[in-house]
Design a protein around this motif. Structure first.
Motif, mmCIF file in Angstrom:
data_model
loop_
_atom_site.group_PDB
_atom_site.id
_atom_site.type_symbol
_atom_site.label_atom_id
_atom_site.label_comp_id
_atom_site.label_asym_id
_atom_site.label_seq_id
_atom_site.Cartn_x
_atom_site.Cartn_y
_atom_site.Cartn_z
ATOM 1 N N ALA A 63 0.837 -1.203 0.000
ATOM 2 C CA ALA A 63 0.000 0.000 0.000
ATOM 3 C C ALA A 63 0.872 1.252 0.000
ATOM 4 N N ALA A 64 1.905 1.261 0.828
ATOM 5 C CA ALA A 64 2.810 2.411 0.881
ATOM 6 C C ALA A 64 3.560 2.594 -0.423
ATOM 7 N N ALA A 65 3.985 1.495 -1.036
ATOM 8 C CA ALA A 65 4.755 1.568 -2.279
ATOM 9 C C ALA A 65 3.894 1.939 -3.478
ATOM 10 N N SER A 66 2.628 1.508 -3.474
ATOM 11 C CA SER A 66 1.771 1.700 -4.645
ATOM 12 C C SER A 66 0.855 2.916 -4.550
ATOM 13 N N GLY A 67 0.549 3.339 -3.320
ATOM 14 C CA GLY A 67 -0.398 4.431 -3.151
ATOM 15 C C GLY A 67 -1.846 3.971 -3.107
ATOM 16 N N GLY A 95 -5.017 1.665 -1.258
ATOM 17 C CA GLY A 95 -5.418 1.273 0.079
ATOM 18 C C GLY A 95 -5.277 -0.222 0.309
ATOM 19 N N ILE A 96 -5.106 -0.569 1.567
ATOM 20 C CA ILE A 96 -4.969 -1.978 1.933
ATOM 21 C C ILE A 96 -6.198 -2.775 1.524
ATOM 22 N N SER A 97 -7.386 -2.231 1.726
ATOM 23 C CA SER A 97 -8.606 -2.973 1.375
ATOM 24 C C SER A 97 -8.693 -3.190 -0.136
ATOM 25 N N THR A 98 -8.268 -2.215 -0.920
ATOM 26 C CA THR A 98 -8.257 -2.369 -2.376
ATOM 27 C C THR A 98 -7.292 -3.471 -2.785
ATOM 28 N N LEU A 99 -6.103 -3.458 -2.206
ATOM 29 C CA LEU A 99 -5.109 -4.483 -2.524
ATOM 30 C C LEU A 99 -5.583 -5.864 -2.107
ATOM 31 N N SER A 100 -6.230 -5.953 -0.963
ATOM 32 C CA SER A 100 -6.751 -7.237 -0.496
ATOM 33 C C SER A 100 -7.787 -7.785 -1.473
ATOM 34 N N ARG A 101 -8.689 -6.916 -1.924
ATOM 35 C CA ARG A 101 -9.706 -7.359 -2.892
ATOM 36 C C ARG A 101 -9.050 -7.839 -4.182
ATOM 37 N N ILE A 102 -8.047 -7.112 -4.653
ATOM 38 C CA ILE A 102 -7.364 -7.492 -5.892
ATOM 39 C C ILE A 102 -6.669 -8.838 -5.720
ATOM 40 N N GLU A 103 -5.973 -9.018 -4.606
ATOM 41 C CA GLU A 103 -5.276 -10.285 -4.371
ATOM 42 C C GLU A 103 -6.240 -11.454 -4.197
ATOM 43 N N ASN A 104 -7.479 -11.166 -3.849
ATOM 44 C CA ASN A 104 -8.474 -12.213 -3.683
ATOM 45 C C ASN A 104 -9.303 -12.428 -4.942
ATOM 46 N N GLY A 105 -8.813 -11.901 -6.063
ATOM 47 C CA GLY A 105 -9.428 -12.223 -7.343
ATOM 48 C C GLY A 105 -10.445 -11.254 -7.882
ATOM 49 N N ARG A 106 -10.622 -10.114 -7.237
ATOM 50 C CA ARG A 106 -11.518 -9.101 -7.796
ATOM 51 C C ARG A 106 -10.773 -8.345 -8.882
ATOM 52 N N LEU A 144 -7.160 -0.669 -14.755
ATOM 53 C CA LEU A 144 -5.853 -0.558 -15.382
ATOM 54 C C LEU A 144 -4.973 0.398 -14.588
ATOM 55 N N GLY A 145 -5.566 1.467 -14.074
ATOM 56 C CA GLY A 145 -4.807 2.418 -13.268
ATOM 57 C C GLY A 145 -4.258 1.786 -12.001
ATOM 58 N N ALA A 146 -5.092 1.008 -11.310
ATOM 59 C CA ALA A 146 -4.646 0.335 -10.084
ATOM 60 C C ALA A 146 -3.564 -0.692 -10.400
ATOM 61 N N ALA A 147 -3.729 -1.415 -11.497
ATOM 62 C CA ALA A 147 -2.723 -2.399 -11.884
ATOM 63 C C ALA A 147 -1.382 -1.718 -12.150
ATOM 64 N N GLY A 148 -1.425 -0.577 -12.815
ATOM 65 C CA GLY A 148 -0.201 0.173 -13.078
ATOM 66 C C GLY A 148 0.451 0.679 -11.799
ATOM 67 N N MET A 149 -0.364 1.110 -10.846
ATOM 68 C CA MET A 149 0.171 1.578 -9.567
ATOM 69 C C MET A 149 0.854 0.443 -8.804
ATOM 70 N N ILE A 150 0.267 -0.741 -8.872
ATOM 71 C CA ILE A 150 0.867 -1.909 -8.210
ATOM 72 C C ILE A 150 2.203 -2.250 -8.871
ATOM 73 N N ARG A 175 4.195 -0.279 -10.537
ATOM 74 C CA ARG A 175 5.175 0.744 -10.172
ATOM 75 C C ARG A 175 5.644 0.564 -8.737
ATOM 76 N N GLY A 176 4.730 0.165 -7.856
ATOM 77 C CA GLY A 176 5.108 -0.083 -6.469
ATOM 78 C C GLY A 176 6.143 -1.189 -6.346
ATOM 79 N N PHE A 177 6.027 -2.201 -7.183
ATOM 80 C CA PHE A 177 7.006 -3.293 -7.203
ATOM 81 C C PHE A 177 8.255 -2.924 -8.004
ATOM 82 N N GLY A 178 8.152 -1.882 -8.831
ATOM 83 C CA GLY A 178 9.283 -1.512 -9.677
ATOM 84 C C GLY A 178 9.455 -2.427 -10.871
#
Length: 103
Positions: free
Chosen positions: A34-38, A40-51, A55-61, A63-66
């Motif tokens: 969450a800190a690296a990507s900008g 929220g934790i709940s958004t990331l949790s939903r994404i990791e659980n298959g939601r 495209l914007g959120a995917a790009g932020m993730i 970039r967070g990983f580099g």
């Protein structure tokens, strides 16, 4: 984030799995991503659980990983047609036919 052909479930599942794997490989908690990507934790949790992720959120993730976004997506066999030629056409690079044109 969906492929041009099909319902996109495979893209969403692969993306979710790869996000979890990249995070685990780094020893990160959701709060670290969450800190690296900008995002929220709940958004990331939903994404990791298959939601599905935008495209914007995917790009932020990514970039967070580099890493490039493509590193988190399924491999595509043909870079020209993305394995999904347009209806009525055949890819001139790989020979994959698109969906038939119906009268």
């Amino acid at each position: 984030m969906t492929r041009p052909q099909g319902d996109g479930a495979d893209v969403t599942a692969v993306f979710a799995r790869r996000v979890r794997e990249y995070r685990a490989d780094r020893g990160w908690l959701l709060k670290d991503l969450a800190a690296a990507s900008g995002l929220g934790i709940s958004t990331l949790s939903r994404i990791e659980n298959g939601r599905e992720a935008s495209l914007g959120a995917a790009g932020m993730i990514a970039r967070g990983f580099g890493v490039p976004l493509a590193a988190l997506l399924p491999d595509v066999g043909c870079g020209h047609c993305l394995d999904a030629p347009r209806r009525g056409f055949t890819c001139q690079e790989c020979g994959t036919p698109g969906p038939a044109v119906t009268p």
